[in-house]
Motif scaffolding. Sequence first.
Motif, PDB file in Angstrom:
ATOM      1  N   VAL A  55       0.842  -1.201   0.000  1.00 27.79           N
ATOM      2  CA  VAL A  55       0.000   0.000   0.000  1.00 27.79           C
ATOM      3  C   VAL A  55       0.878   1.252   0.000  1.00 27.79           C
ATOM      4  N   CYS A  56       1.898   1.253   0.843  1.00 24.46           N
ATOM      5  CA  CYS A  56       2.800   2.413   0.918  1.00 24.46           C
ATOM      6  C   CYS A  56       3.519   2.635  -0.407  1.00 24.46           C
ATOM      7  N   PHE A  57       3.961   1.569  -1.042  1.00 25.71           N
ATOM      8  CA  PHE A  57       4.652   1.684  -2.322  1.00 25.71           C
ATOM      9  C   PHE A  57       3.714   2.307  -3.361  1.00 25.71           C
ATOM     10  N   SER A  58       2.476   1.842  -3.387  1.00 26.22           N
ATOM     11  CA  SER A  58       1.497   2.358  -4.342  1.00 26.22           C
ATOM     12  C   SER A  58       1.186   3.832  -4.083  1.00 26.22           C
ATOM     13  N   LEU A  59       1.136   4.218  -2.811  1.00 32.76           N
ATOM     14  CA  LEU A  59       0.836   5.614  -2.456  1.00 32.76           C
ATOM     15  C   LEU A  59       2.090   6.487  -2.439  1.00 32.76           C
ATOM     16  N   ASN A  60       3.245   5.866  -2.710  1.00 34.85           N
ATOM     17  CA  ASN A  60       4.527   6.562  -2.731  1.00 34.85           C
ATOM     18  C   ASN A  60       4.825   7.266  -1.395  1.00 34.85           C
ATOM     19  N   ILE A  61       4.637   6.498  -0.305  1.00 39.83           N
ATOM     20  CA  ILE A  61       4.880   7.015   1.034  1.00 39.83           C
ATOM     21  C   ILE A  61       5.686   5.996   1.834  1.00 39.83           C
ATOM     22  N   ASN A  62       6.209   6.419   2.973  1.00 42.77           N
ATOM     23  CA  ASN A  62       6.889   5.531   3.918  1.00 42.77           C
ATOM     24  C   ASN A  62       5.855   5.023   4.916  1.00 42.77           C
ATOM     25  N   ILE A  63       6.113   3.885   5.515  1.00 43.55           N
ATOM     26  CA  ILE A  63       5.198   3.366   6.530  1.00 43.55           C
ATOM     27  C   ILE A  63       5.006   4.386   7.646  1.00 43.55           C
ATOM     28  N   THR A  64       6.046   5.094   8.015  1.00 48.14           N
ATOM     29  CA  THR A  64       5.906   6.072   9.090  1.00 48.14           C
ATOM     30  C   THR A  64       4.980   7.219   8.707  1.00 48.14           C
ATOM     31  N   ASP A  65       4.788   7.466   7.403  1.00 48.78           N
ATOM     32  CA  ASP A  65       3.826   8.492   6.982  1.00 48.78           C
ATOM     33  C   ASP A  65       2.405   8.099   7.379  1.00 48.78           C
ATOM     34  N   LEU A  66       2.149   6.808   7.468  1.00 48.56           N
ATOM     35  CA  LEU A  66       0.827   6.353   7.908  1.00 48.56           C
ATOM     36  C   LEU A  66       0.615   6.640   9.392  1.00 48.56           C
ATOM     37  N   LEU A  67       1.692   6.763  10.118  1.00 47.80           N
ATOM     38  CA  LEU A  67       1.599   6.910  11.564  1.00 47.80           C
ATOM     39  C   LEU A  67       1.694   8.351  12.027  1.00 47.80           C
ATOM     40  N   SER A  68       2.216   9.197  11.174  1.00 50.71           N
ATOM     41  CA  SER A  68       2.390  10.598  11.535  1.00 50.71           C
ATOM     42  C   SER A  68       1.041  11.296  11.589  1.00 50.71           C
ATOM     43  N   GLN A  69       0.844  12.045  12.631  1.00 55.14           N
ATOM     44  CA  GLN A  69      -0.387  12.805  12.773  1.00 55.14           C
ATOM     45  C   GLN A  69      -0.150  14.282  12.500  1.00 55.14           C
ATOM     46  N   GLY A  70       1.043  14.613  12.002  1.00 58.10           N
ATOM     47  CA  GLY A  70       1.344  15.980  11.641  1.00 58.10           C
ATOM     48  C   GLY A  70       1.635  16.896  12.814  1.00 58.10           C
ATOM     49  N   LYS A  71       1.683  16.369  14.009  1.00 57.90           N
ATOM     50  CA  LYS A  71       1.944  17.188  15.196  1.00 57.90           C
ATOM     51  C   LYS A  71       3.310  16.834  15.746  1.00 57.90           C
ATOM     52  N   LYS A  72       4.125  17.844  15.958  1.00 54.78           N
ATOM     53  CA  LYS A  72       5.427  17.597  16.579  1.00 54.78           C
ATOM     54  C   LYS A  72       5.251  17.492  18.079  1.00 54.78           C
ATOM     55  N   ARG A  73       6.037  16.632  18.670  1.00 55.95           N
ATOM     56  CA  ARG A  73       6.058  16.508  20.125  1.00 55.95           C
ATOM     57  C   ARG A  73       6.626  17.784  20.714  1.00 55.95           C
ATOM     58  N   GLU A  74       6.247  18.078  21.916  1.00 55.94           N
ATOM     59  CA  GLU A  74       6.804  19.251  22.587  1.00 55.94           C
ATOM     60  C   GLU A  74       8.272  19.042  22.906  1.00 55.94           C
ATOM     61  N   SER A  75       8.644  17.810  23.187  1.00 59.83           N
ATOM     62  CA  SER A  75      10.026  17.487  23.522  1.00 59.83           C
ATOM     63  C   SER A  75      10.653  16.696  22.379  1.00 59.83           C
ATOM     64  N   PRO A  76      11.941  16.942  22.098  1.00 60.68           N
ATOM     65  CA  PRO A  76      12.615  16.143  21.080  1.00 60.68           C
ATOM     66  C   PRO A  76      13.005  14.753  21.592  1.00 60.68           C
ATOM     67  N   VAL A  77      12.769  14.481  22.857  1.00 63.25           N
ATOM     68  CA  VAL A  77      13.146  13.210  23.475  1.00 63.25           C
ATOM     69  C   VAL A  77      11.951  12.259  23.478  1.00 63.25           C
ATOM     70  N   VAL A  78      12.202  11.017  23.044  1.00 67.21           N
ATOM     71  CA  VAL A  78      11.196   9.958  23.141  1.00 67.21           C
ATOM     72  C   VAL A  78      11.804   8.876  24.035  1.00 67.21           C
ATOM     73  N   LYS A  79      11.229   8.695  25.186  1.00 67.55           N
ATOM     74  CA  LYS A  79      11.698   7.662  26.104  1.00 67.55           C
ATOM     75  C   LYS A  79      11.290   6.286  25.577  1.00 67.55           C
ATOM     76  N   LYS A  80      12.058   5.277  25.945  1.00 70.12           N
ATOM     77  CA  LYS A  80      11.814   3.921  25.466  1.00 70.12           C
ATOM     78  C   LYS A  80      10.362   3.495  25.689  1.00 70.12           C
ATOM     79  N   ASN A  81       9.808   3.806  26.840  1.00 73.47           N
ATOM     80  CA  ASN A  81       8.432   3.394  27.143  1.00 73.47           C
ATOM     81  C   ASN A  81       7.383   4.289  26.480  1.00 73.47           C
ATOM     82  N   GLU A  82       7.813   5.317  25.747  1.00 76.32           N
ATOM     83  CA  GLU A  82       6.889   6.211  25.037  1.00 76.32           C
ATOM     84  C   GLU A  82       6.829   5.918  23.538  1.00 76.32           C
ATOM     85  N   ARG A  83       7.643   4.997  23.065  1.00 72.77           N
ATOM     86  CA  ARG A  83       7.654   4.693  21.637  1.00 72.77           C
ATOM     87  C   ARG A  83       6.297   4.164  21.181  1.00 72.77           C
ATOM     88  N   LYS A  84       5.929   4.514  19.943  1.00 77.78           N
ATOM     89  CA  LYS A  84       4.683   4.022  19.371  1.00 77.78           C
ATOM     90  C   LYS A  84       4.954   2.684  18.682  1.00 77.78           C
TER      91      LYS A  84
END
Length: 182
Positions: A55-84
Amino acid sequence: MEKMKLSVGQRVKEIRKQQKKTLQNLAEETGLSAAYLSNLERNVISPTLDQLQKVCFSLNINITDLLSQGKKRESPVVKKNERKLFFSEGDKVKYEMLCDGSYDIEGICITTQCGFNYERTSWGHEYDEIAIVTQGEMCVEMLGQKYYLGEGDSIYIKKNTLHTFKNIGDEPCVSYWFYKKK
């Protein structure tokens, strides 16, 4: 482990409509049925990683593009237990996002159990990537060659190079994969 708030199916539908593609167009390009894709978009079924990749290949996107909600986190740090967690196959494999999808560089952590392999799925992306093994052992096959990686080893894979990987060790294998978005 934080689950995604926006479903993959909803994002597929949103991106497909932005590109003015019909379900039938997407079905023809992916080899998946229109009924299957409709069920995916309505979150009736859970796709395999191979199906998502098509599906991603057909839509010419990366898998992570499916997961991005367009909002940046307030912090540049992602803790191990916060990973999606964005994909898992039982307890055999787990894919986690290392950032929120809104940056130019993306990263994922892939944890595979002993004996797990993705030899049936051949990856070829529209971007160069680098992988680093931090625990265990992995074999990456590409261009007819097998490359054996242990803790601390890395591999560079040029864009559009088909490759597969498998855990060849006696313990879980943890690898980190990084690439620059288009």
